[in-house]
Design a protein around this motif. Sequence first.
Motif, PDB file in Angstrom:
ATOM      1  N   GLY A   1       0.821  -1.129  -0.054  1.00 30.52           N
ATOM      2  CA  GLY A   1      -0.118   0.032  -0.136  1.00 30.52           C
ATOM      3  C   GLY A   1       0.867   1.332   0.072  1.00 30.52           C
ATOM      4  O   GLY A   1       2.077   1.382  -0.548  1.00 30.52           O
TER       5      GLY A   1
ATOM      6  N   PRO B   1      -8.538  -1.033  -1.254  1.00 33.93           N
ATOM      7  CA  PRO B   1      -7.149  -1.575  -1.252  1.00 33.93           C
ATOM      8  C   PRO B   1      -6.837  -2.054   0.376  1.00 33.93           C
ATOM      9  O   PRO B   1      -7.221  -1.251   0.969  1.00 33.93           O
ATOM     10  CB  PRO B   1      -6.199  -0.713  -1.869  1.00 33.93           C
ATOM     11  CG  PRO B   1      -6.812   0.416  -2.674  1.00 33.93           C
ATOM     12  CD  PRO B   1      -8.328   0.287  -1.839  1.00 33.93           C
TER      13      PRO B   1
ATOM     14  N   ARG C   1      -4.775  -7.483  -6.971  1.00 31.58           N
ATOM     15  CA  ARG C   1      -3.727  -6.971  -6.962  1.00 31.58           C
ATOM     16  C   ARG C   1      -3.370  -6.332  -5.639  1.00 31.58           C
ATOM     17  O   ARG C   1      -2.326  -6.353  -5.300  1.00 31.58           O
ATOM     18  CB  ARG C   1      -3.506  -5.993  -8.157  1.00 31.58           C
ATOM     19  CG  ARG C   1      -2.232  -5.237  -8.059  1.00 31.58           C
ATOM     20  CD  ARG C   1      -2.113  -4.592  -9.588  1.00 31.58           C
ATOM     21  NE  ARG C   1      -2.298  -5.255 -10.566  1.00 31.58           N
ATOM     22  CZ  ARG C   1      -2.542  -5.068 -11.771  1.00 31.58           C
ATOM     23  NH1 ARG C   1      -2.524  -3.731 -12.045  1.00 31.58           N
ATOM     24  NH2 ARG C   1      -2.701  -5.545 -12.792  1.00 31.58           N
ATOM     25  N   ARG C   2      -4.502  -5.661  -5.062  1.00 31.06           N
ATOM     26  CA  ARG C   2      -4.213  -5.016  -3.647  1.00 31.06           C
ATOM     27  C   ARG C   2      -5.300  -5.431  -2.602  1.00 31.06           C
ATOM     28  O   ARG C   2      -5.547  -4.611  -1.733  1.00 31.06           O
ATOM     29  CB  ARG C   2      -4.057  -3.514  -3.912  1.00 31.06           C
ATOM     30  CG  ARG C   2      -3.089  -2.903  -4.857  1.00 31.06           C
ATOM     31  CD  ARG C   2      -3.163  -1.473  -4.900  1.00 31.06           C
ATOM     32  NE  ARG C   2      -2.512  -0.933  -3.534  1.00 31.06           N
ATOM     33  CZ  ARG C   2      -3.052   0.282  -3.304  1.00 31.06           C
ATOM     34  NH1 ARG C   2      -3.319   1.315  -4.317  1.00 31.06           N
ATOM     35  NH2 ARG C   2      -2.733   0.805  -2.010  1.00 31.06           N
ATOM     36  N   ARG C   3      -5.901  -6.639  -2.811  1.00 39.22           N
ATOM     37  CA  ARG C   3      -6.718  -7.303  -2.046  1.00 39.22           C
ATOM     38  C   ARG C   3      -6.568  -8.582  -1.708  1.00 39.22           C
ATOM     39  O   ARG C   3      -5.918  -9.317  -2.537  1.00 39.22           O
ATOM     40  CB  ARG C   3      -8.250  -6.641  -2.392  1.00 39.22           C
ATOM     41  CG  ARG C   3      -8.719  -5.486  -2.615  1.00 39.22           C
ATOM     42  CD  ARG C   3      -9.868  -5.120  -3.394  1.00 39.22           C
ATOM     43  NE  ARG C   3     -10.149  -3.676  -3.901  1.00 39.22           N
ATOM     44  CZ  ARG C   3      -9.790  -3.283  -4.928  1.00 39.22           C
ATOM     45  NH1 ARG C   3      -8.578  -3.736  -5.741  1.00 39.22           N
ATOM     46  NH2 ARG C   3      -9.890  -1.957  -5.019  1.00 39.22           N
TER      47      ARG C   3
ATOM     48  N   ARG D   1      -4.070  -2.533   7.006  1.00 36.92           N
ATOM     49  CA  ARG D   1      -5.261  -3.090   6.119  1.00 36.92           C
ATOM     50  C   ARG D   1      -6.469  -2.626   6.787  1.00 36.92           C
ATOM     51  O   ARG D   1      -6.719  -3.148   7.871  1.00 36.92           O
ATOM     52  CB  ARG D   1      -5.244  -4.523   5.897  1.00 36.92           C
ATOM     53  CG  ARG D   1      -6.282  -5.048   5.295  1.00 36.92           C
ATOM     54  CD  ARG D   1      -5.774  -6.629   4.885  1.00 36.92           C
ATOM     55  NE  ARG D   1      -5.601  -7.569   6.099  1.00 36.92           N
ATOM     56  CZ  ARG D   1      -6.889  -7.787   6.775  1.00 36.92           C
ATOM     57  NH1 ARG D   1      -8.030  -7.593   6.501  1.00 36.92           N
ATOM     58  NH2 ARG D   1      -6.444  -8.587   7.833  1.00 36.92           N
TER      59      ARG D   1
END
Length: 279
Positions: free
Chosen positions: A47, A191, A217-219, A87
Amino acid sequence: MVSPALAAPGLRLDARELLALREEALRTERALPASRRPGAVPAGAPGAGMDLREIRAFAEGDDARRIDPSATARTGMPHIRSFHEDRDDTLLLIVDFRRPMLWGTGASLRSVRAARLAARRGWQAVARGASLAAIGVSAEGVAAIPLAGGVPQMVRVCHMLASCHDRALAGGGVVPSLEEAFIRAMRLCPPGGEVLVATGPDGLAPEDEPALARLARRRLVRVLLPLDRIETAPPAFALPLRAGGRARLAQLRPFDHGALAQRLRVLNVGLEVVADDAG
């Protein structure tokens, strides 16, 4: 309107049974994780935080502002810096109610089991203070509930899933792809969030994969796969099969999820198989 013949438990999805799963989910939910802010847990997702996670080759969709000049000059190829971030404890449920899901040889249709699985995870998320969103996919299209938290949000999700399932039972034979749901999911789930996709062995089509890969991709994305008993332990004898005007005997084999798991692994997506009728 759903036919009275389909109103039996296991065929029709009742919002009340999803609401009743709350107590069961609370018994299995672990203690709330420590966090620095409500709704957040430390995680290793890439991130925009301050701690360097890795330097890797640039990929389509990456933020060009994170290009690392030294690594790019050294390798001759664009490289970016990826950082850890906190997150958001966010869960998005995607439940497939398309025609192939309206099937089962046990006590419940696969679609009903998929909704129960999703509802259990949703109640567990609510218990730990997470935010929640949901998408239902049927022949009628994509229904969605945007992100919110608390018991009232999960109540809305339960009613949406039941309503979407009713429309699926009463709907036509069109089988839309999951691509639209995955595209919608990118807007609903930030994300660092978690996405659970409850579908069947043939639910993911090749044309869905690019959108699913972008979503993952970001999860953290996982597919929940509720298998039917005949898929895990088929009869040892041949069964008569009929297609149109043709009939034949065929020996069924247990479903091998290895190929699907490998296919999903390439997309950075996990697979969780539920191989009994507990759902």
